[in-house]
Enzyme design. Structure first.
Site: not given
Ligand code: GLU
Length: 515
Positions: A288, A278-281
């Protein structure tokens, strides 16, 4: 379950069926790529990879996500065989102006099909009208929650209504949905290529899910099953998060009397911490990665290895090589771990495989954006830019790093403080002396035919003048590039030319002498 040998003889028709409710990300593109490769694999004869837009969730739909989908495929450079035709491609895609034999491939343009098949299930007694308002459904949910009930979802109230009465009420335009009548107290069994036989008690399946919403739009479940059937999809390769929906789909196939496709739920993609990527990673949307300067071929190569293993020891594959090797047997059961560092490695490898012209063309937009040329590049600037690619190719991980690394070739660097010039165990006076020698030598080096010639020349001169090669090079490098760490010096001198190089050295000498 079909053995792999049987699949070998099959005409594979598979699909990527995204809902345009977000940007294309790693997980989705992995699914798309695996389907593409499978349709083209050596086990497939005249296979077809279908793109279908599942845009029935009108509240979350956004046209920009459709554009993002098309742009992503364009950039990655692999295409669907059948599917929607982007507006700008109507002329270009000559194979079929409507995108294929099962057109349209956009679900919002296929609502008549879903209505017809919902009606078929109603007629067969496999579905029923539901007149419950969303308020009532919410009320049921609340009551159950307060009573800590283990039951969830719809309470099947309208299942009791006499079908004839229900049909009359629906015909008189009373707002209603159509729900699937799940056969209770039965078990649904299906096979997943990777996970084996899967059994699911029908009572545990989402109770009588809505197939047709009150606005006449189908839900994902109905549209997905109807289209996979109508589009003659033989294999459903999709993310594991859809596994929970599969029993429901199998129940629907049976209710219609259709043969379900083969299912293969792909291994999850995790971050290094074992949690779903997810974005957290880090970056997850393909956009992007594109903006960060990843090469499509590197990204494809890496994504193709997320949950699949091909040849021991071989890491670099073209799309064609991947297709030739792909089979469901190559998929791993275990989750795939997304390793950003490994992806960077791939990017570097692909950069090194390019020639100067190719690399320059890819780096150019970043250079213009970074203002390297002070506007649009002039012809001479472009020449220098292309030549400079040889200097940075071995050092780049991302395309966007190039402009900064070669900025000194376009703009005179600031002369650093005197300490920067001074080699270890030397003092200022010695450094000035070394730089003066450098100035004498620079003309020959700039004109040398190759790096080796330039290197041999300076080595011989260093020996003759009894100075260390490293000590001679250091101040020279700082004077020319403005930094102790830089792309190769000999190549830089060649690109800058003797006059410009001498000038920079003289400026440095002036500064050192006055410091
Ligand atoms: N529309 C679903 C999605 O967004 C498709 C799932 C499937 O492949 O069946 O991923």
């Amino acid at each position: 379950m079909l053995s792999y040998d049987t699949i070998n003889l099959m005409k594979i028709r598979d699909r990527y069926a995204p809902s345009p409710t977000g940007l294309q990300h790693i997980g989705g593109i992995r699914t798309a790529l695996f389907n593409y490769l499978f349709a083209r694999s050596s086990g497939s004869q005249d296979g077809k990879f279908v793109l279908r837009l599942e845009d029935t969730d009108r509240t979350r739909f956004d046209q920009s996500y459709v554009q993002n989908l098309y742009d992503t495929f364009d950039w990655l450079g692999f295409k669907w065989d059948e599917g929607p035709v982007p507006d700008n491609e109507v002329e270009v895609r000559s194979f079929q102006s409507n995108g294929g034999p099962f057109s349209p491939y956009i679900q919002s343009e296929r609502t008549e099909h879903y209505k017809k098949f919902a009606q078929e299930l109603l007629d067969k007694g496999q579905a029923y009208y539901c007149f419950c308002t969303s308020e009532r459904i919410e009320e049921v949910r609340k009551q159950r929650e307060e009573a800590h009930s283990s039951e969830s979802g719809y309470d099947r109230l309208c299942r009791q209504i006499d079908p004839e009465d229900a049909a009359k009420r629906a015909a008189s335009s009373e707002p209603c949905t159509v729900r699937l009548k799940i056969p209770l107290s039965e078990t649904t069994v299906f096979n997943d290529y990777l996970l084996g036989d899967i059994e699911w008690k029908n009572d545990d399946v989402n109770p009588d899910p809505v197939l047709l919403k009150s606005d006449g739009f189908p839900t994902y479940h109905l549209a997905n099953v109807v289209d996979d059937h109508l589009m003659e999809i033989t294999h459903v390769l999709r993310a594991q998060e859809w596994l929970a929906s599969t029993p429901l789909h199998v129940i629907m196939y049976r209710a219609f009397g259709w043969k379900p496709p083969e299912f293969c739920h792909l291994p999850m993609v995790m971050g290094q911490d074992g949690k779903k990527l997810s974005k957290r990673h880090g970056a997850t949307s393909i956009d992007e990665f594109r903006k960060a300067g990843y090469l499509p071929a590197a990204l494809i190569n890496y994504i193709a290895l997320l949950g699949a293993s091909y040849e021991e020891g071989k890491e670099i594959y073209t799309l064609e090589e991947l297709a030739a090797r792909f089979s469901l047997d190559k998929l791993n059961k275990a989750p795939a771990v997304f390793d950003y560092k490994k992806l960077e490695w791939y990017n570097g490898q692909y950069i090194r495989m390019m020639n100067d012209d190719e690399l320059a063309a890819l780096c150019l937009p970043y250079a213009i954006e970074a203002g390297l040329f002070g506007g649009e590049p002039a012809e001479q600037q472009l020449k220098i830019f292309t030549a400079s690619m040889a200097l940075v190719k071995e050092r780049l991980i991302f395309l966007k790093e190039a402009p900064e690394k070669i900025a000194y070739l376009f703009k005179e660097p600031e002369i650093p403080a005197a300490e920067e010039f001074i080699p270890k165990k030397c003092d200022l006076a010695k450094t000035i002396e070394l730089l003066q020698i450098g100035k004498e030598l620079v003309n020959s080096m700039a004109q040398a035919a190759s790096d080796e010639d330039a290197e041999n020349f300076i080595k011989t001169e260093a020996e003759r003048r009894e100075v260390k090669l490293g000590d001679l090079m250091m101040p020279l490098r700082v004077a020319i590039t403005g930094s102790r760490v830089s792309p190769p010096l000999f190549g830089s001198l060649r690109i800058l030319g003797a006059a410009c190089s001498e000038q920079r050295i003289q400026k440095a000498l002036d500064k050192l002498t006055n410091s």
